[in-house]
Motif scaffolding. Sequence first.
Motif, PDB file in Angstrom:
ATOM      1  N   UNK A  50       0.838  -1.144   0.005  1.00  0.00           N
ATOM      2  CA  UNK A  50      -0.080   0.065  -0.003  1.00  0.00           C
ATOM      3  C   UNK A  50       0.792   1.266   0.110  1.00  0.00           C
ATOM      4  N   UNK A  51       0.303   2.297  -0.579  1.00  0.00           N
ATOM      5  CA  UNK A  51       1.128   3.796  -0.546  1.00  0.00           C
ATOM      6  C   UNK A  51       1.143   4.012   1.032  1.00  0.00           C
ATOM      7  N   UNK A  52       0.103   3.558   1.796  1.00  0.00           N
ATOM      8  CA  UNK A  52       0.045   3.955   3.217  1.00  0.00           C
ATOM      9  C   UNK A  52       0.245   2.819   3.989  1.00  0.00           C
ATOM     10  N   UNK A 114       4.392  -4.853   6.318  1.00  0.00           N
ATOM     11  CA  UNK A 114       3.947  -3.746   5.398  1.00  0.00           C
ATOM     12  C   UNK A 114       5.196  -3.439   4.443  1.00  0.00           C
ATOM     13  N   UNK A 115       4.525  -3.347   3.066  1.00  0.00           N
ATOM     14  CA  UNK A 115       5.335  -3.046   1.976  1.00  0.00           C
ATOM     15  C   UNK A 115       4.695  -1.301   1.483  1.00  0.00           C
ATOM     16  N   UNK A 116       5.350  -0.294   1.986  1.00  0.00           N
ATOM     17  CA  UNK A 116       4.984   0.999   1.709  1.00  0.00           C
ATOM     18  C   UNK A 116       5.930   1.906   1.408  1.00  0.00           C
ATOM     19  N   UNK A 117       5.898   2.906   0.771  1.00  0.00           N
ATOM     20  CA  UNK A 117       6.656   3.940   0.643  1.00  0.00           C
ATOM     21  C   UNK A 117       6.346   5.190   1.460  1.00  0.00           C
ATOM     22  N   UNK A 118       5.423   5.024   2.278  1.00  0.00           N
ATOM     23  CA  UNK A 118       4.934   5.900   3.179  1.00  0.00           C
ATOM     24  C   UNK A 118       6.223   6.124   4.261  1.00  0.00           C
ATOM     25  N   UNK A 119       6.786   7.302   4.245  1.00  0.00           N
ATOM     26  CA  UNK A 119       8.068   7.543   5.053  1.00  0.00           C
ATOM     27  C   UNK A 119       7.747   7.733   6.692  1.00  0.00           C
ATOM     28  N   UNK A 154       3.139  -8.865  15.821  1.00  0.00           N
ATOM     29  CA  UNK A 154       4.631  -8.403  15.290  1.00  0.00           C
ATOM     30  C   UNK A 154       4.566  -7.967  13.875  1.00  0.00           C
ATOM     31  N   UNK A 155       5.469  -7.379  13.567  1.00  0.00           N
ATOM     32  CA  UNK A 155       5.512  -6.595  12.090  1.00  0.00           C
ATOM     33  C   UNK A 155       6.758  -6.761  11.486  1.00  0.00           C
ATOM     34  N   UNK A 156       6.865  -6.763  10.229  1.00  0.00           N
ATOM     35  CA  UNK A 156       8.068  -6.472   9.470  1.00  0.00           C
ATOM     36  C   UNK A 156       7.953  -5.108   8.558  1.00  0.00           C
ATOM     37  N   UNK A 157       8.927  -4.361   7.960  1.00  0.00           N
ATOM     38  CA  UNK A 157       8.410  -3.311   7.170  1.00  0.00           C
ATOM     39  C   UNK A 157       9.481  -3.348   5.924  1.00  0.00           C
ATOM     40  N   UNK A 158       9.076  -3.113   4.850  1.00  0.00           N
ATOM     41  CA  UNK A 158       9.733  -2.789   3.475  1.00  0.00           C
ATOM     42  C   UNK A 158       9.361  -1.660   2.693  1.00  0.00           C
ATOM     43  N   UNK A 159       9.984  -0.864   2.181  1.00  0.00           N
ATOM     44  CA  UNK A 159       9.577   0.276   1.412  1.00  0.00           C
ATOM     45  C   UNK A 159       9.149   0.092  -0.061  1.00  0.00           C
ATOM     46  N   UNK A 160       9.382  -1.322  -0.456  1.00  0.00           N
ATOM     47  CA  UNK A 160       8.756  -1.493  -1.910  1.00  0.00           C
ATOM     48  C   UNK A 160       8.820  -2.883  -2.025  1.00  0.00           C
ATOM     49  N   UNK A 161       8.030  -3.402  -3.184  1.00  0.00           N
ATOM     50  CA  UNK A 161       8.135  -4.936  -3.612  1.00  0.00           C
ATOM     51  C   UNK A 161       9.442  -5.373  -3.696  1.00  0.00           C
ATOM     52  N   UNK A 183      -3.701  -5.566  -1.215  1.00  0.00           N
ATOM     53  CA  UNK A 183      -3.187  -4.669  -1.873  1.00  0.00           C
ATOM     54  C   UNK A 183      -3.691  -3.695  -2.292  1.00  0.00           C
ATOM     55  N   UNK A 184      -3.243  -2.368  -2.120  1.00  0.00           N
ATOM     56  CA  UNK A 184      -4.047  -1.185  -2.491  1.00  0.00           C
ATOM     57  C   UNK A 184      -3.399  -0.657  -3.889  1.00  0.00           C
ATOM     58  N   UNK A 185      -4.316  -0.373  -4.809  1.00  0.00           N
ATOM     59  CA  UNK A 185      -3.657  -0.028  -6.092  1.00  0.00           C
ATOM     60  C   UNK A 185      -3.022   1.329  -5.911  1.00  0.00           C
ATOM     61  N   UNK A 186      -3.182   2.112  -4.921  1.00  0.00           N
ATOM     62  CA  UNK A 186      -2.402   3.442  -4.768  1.00  0.00           C
ATOM     63  C   UNK A 186      -1.145   3.341  -4.553  1.00  0.00           C
ATOM     64  N   UNK A 187      -0.747   1.946  -4.263  1.00  0.00           N
ATOM     65  CA  UNK A 187       0.921   1.533  -4.173  1.00  0.00           C
ATOM     66  C   UNK A 187       1.573   1.872  -5.289  1.00  0.00           C
ATOM     67  N   UNK A 188       0.889   1.861  -6.621  1.00  0.00           N
ATOM     68  CA  UNK A 188       1.634   2.168  -7.879  1.00  0.00           C
ATOM     69  C   UNK A 188       1.680   3.667  -8.117  1.00  0.00           C
ATOM     70  N   UNK A 189       1.050   4.413  -7.570  1.00  0.00           N
ATOM     71  CA  UNK A 189       1.147   5.995  -7.506  1.00  0.00           C
ATOM     72  C   UNK A 189       2.344   6.388  -6.507  1.00  0.00           C
ATOM     73  N   UNK A 190       3.391   6.870  -7.051  1.00  0.00           N
ATOM     74  CA  UNK A 190       4.592   6.873  -6.274  1.00  0.00           C
ATOM     75  C   UNK A 190       4.848   8.539  -5.971  1.00  0.00           C
ATOM     76  N   UNK A 191       3.757   9.045  -6.447  1.00  0.00           N
ATOM     77  CA  UNK A 191       3.881  10.469  -6.412  1.00  0.00           C
ATOM     78  C   UNK A 191       3.438  11.079  -4.973  1.00  0.00           C
ATOM     79  N   UNK A 192       4.092  12.132  -4.460  1.00  0.00           N
ATOM     80  CA  UNK A 192       3.557  12.763  -3.049  1.00  0.00           C
ATOM     81  C   UNK A 192       3.251  14.076  -3.329  1.00  0.00           C
ATOM     82  N   UNK A 193       2.714  14.588  -4.527  1.00  0.00           N
ATOM     83  CA  UNK A 193       2.266  15.642  -4.904  1.00  0.00           C
ATOM     84  C   UNK A 193       0.592  15.071  -5.333  1.00  0.00           C
ATOM     85  N   UNK A 194      -0.042  16.251  -5.738  1.00  0.00           N
ATOM     86  CA  UNK A 194      -1.576  16.359  -6.143  1.00  0.00           C
ATOM     87  C   UNK A 194      -1.241  15.533  -7.585  1.00  0.00           C
TER      88      UNK A 194
END
Length: 256
Positions: A50-52, A114-119, A154-161, A183-194
Amino acid sequence: MEWFYDFDWKVAFPEKRIYLMRQHNWAFAAWEIERLKGNLQPKSLLVHVDAHLDDTPDGVFVPGLHEAQSVEQLIAVAQGHDYASGRVCPPDCMQIDNFIWAAVARDTIGETIFVSHQDDEVLSLDMLRHDAVHKRNENCQNIIAKLPDGCTYKHQRYMDVPSFLSSCDDQRWSTEQTKILDLDLDYFNVSEEIAPKLMPEAQIRDELQVLRNLYQWDAVTIALSPEYCGGKEEAAYLLTLFLETFELELPAGQRW
């Protein structure tokens, strides 16, 4: 694109245990329904792409969460909020970012990857316990009280697939623990802007294919989240790629 205008839109492919939904809160209901059928066991492993992070813990307070025993009751618990309506979100509502902890509270999820690019840092059980004891944080104390006795979440964390895949080994996937792909399809949107910025199509297809083939998943939940994909057209495009990769035809699905 009926799904864009209907916040409660959700379609299932029961024989494949795949659930599609516009809003991510419905993933909770899908997991619990599959557990009710006997296809998921307590303390399942969740792979959340997920992106989030969606690790807000107030899902443990949703009314009826622990008491729900039937499909109808689970659907009622998972009912989210139509943000487009302009109405104020009711208190203790299942939302698009608190459904994971709701499933932890019912002991359905015992571990999340968690596989997410949310920082941001993932909220852990240890963090909650630390604040509950050492900071006397009443909210954390109340959250802990809603979790199963002896909870070991418990959890594990990764920034991308790719980084997640590089860590996978056969031992992880050979355990008897039932496993969910979320899977949230917004994972494939890597923009942090509008303005959206989707990954290249070849990369999206490759990552979808790898996720599909990684394991014979006991359940698969897919959220469209069009607003976070970048809009209606972007979400429709990503949905098409998903359906093609997973060899599904939307008209063959069942509303649930």
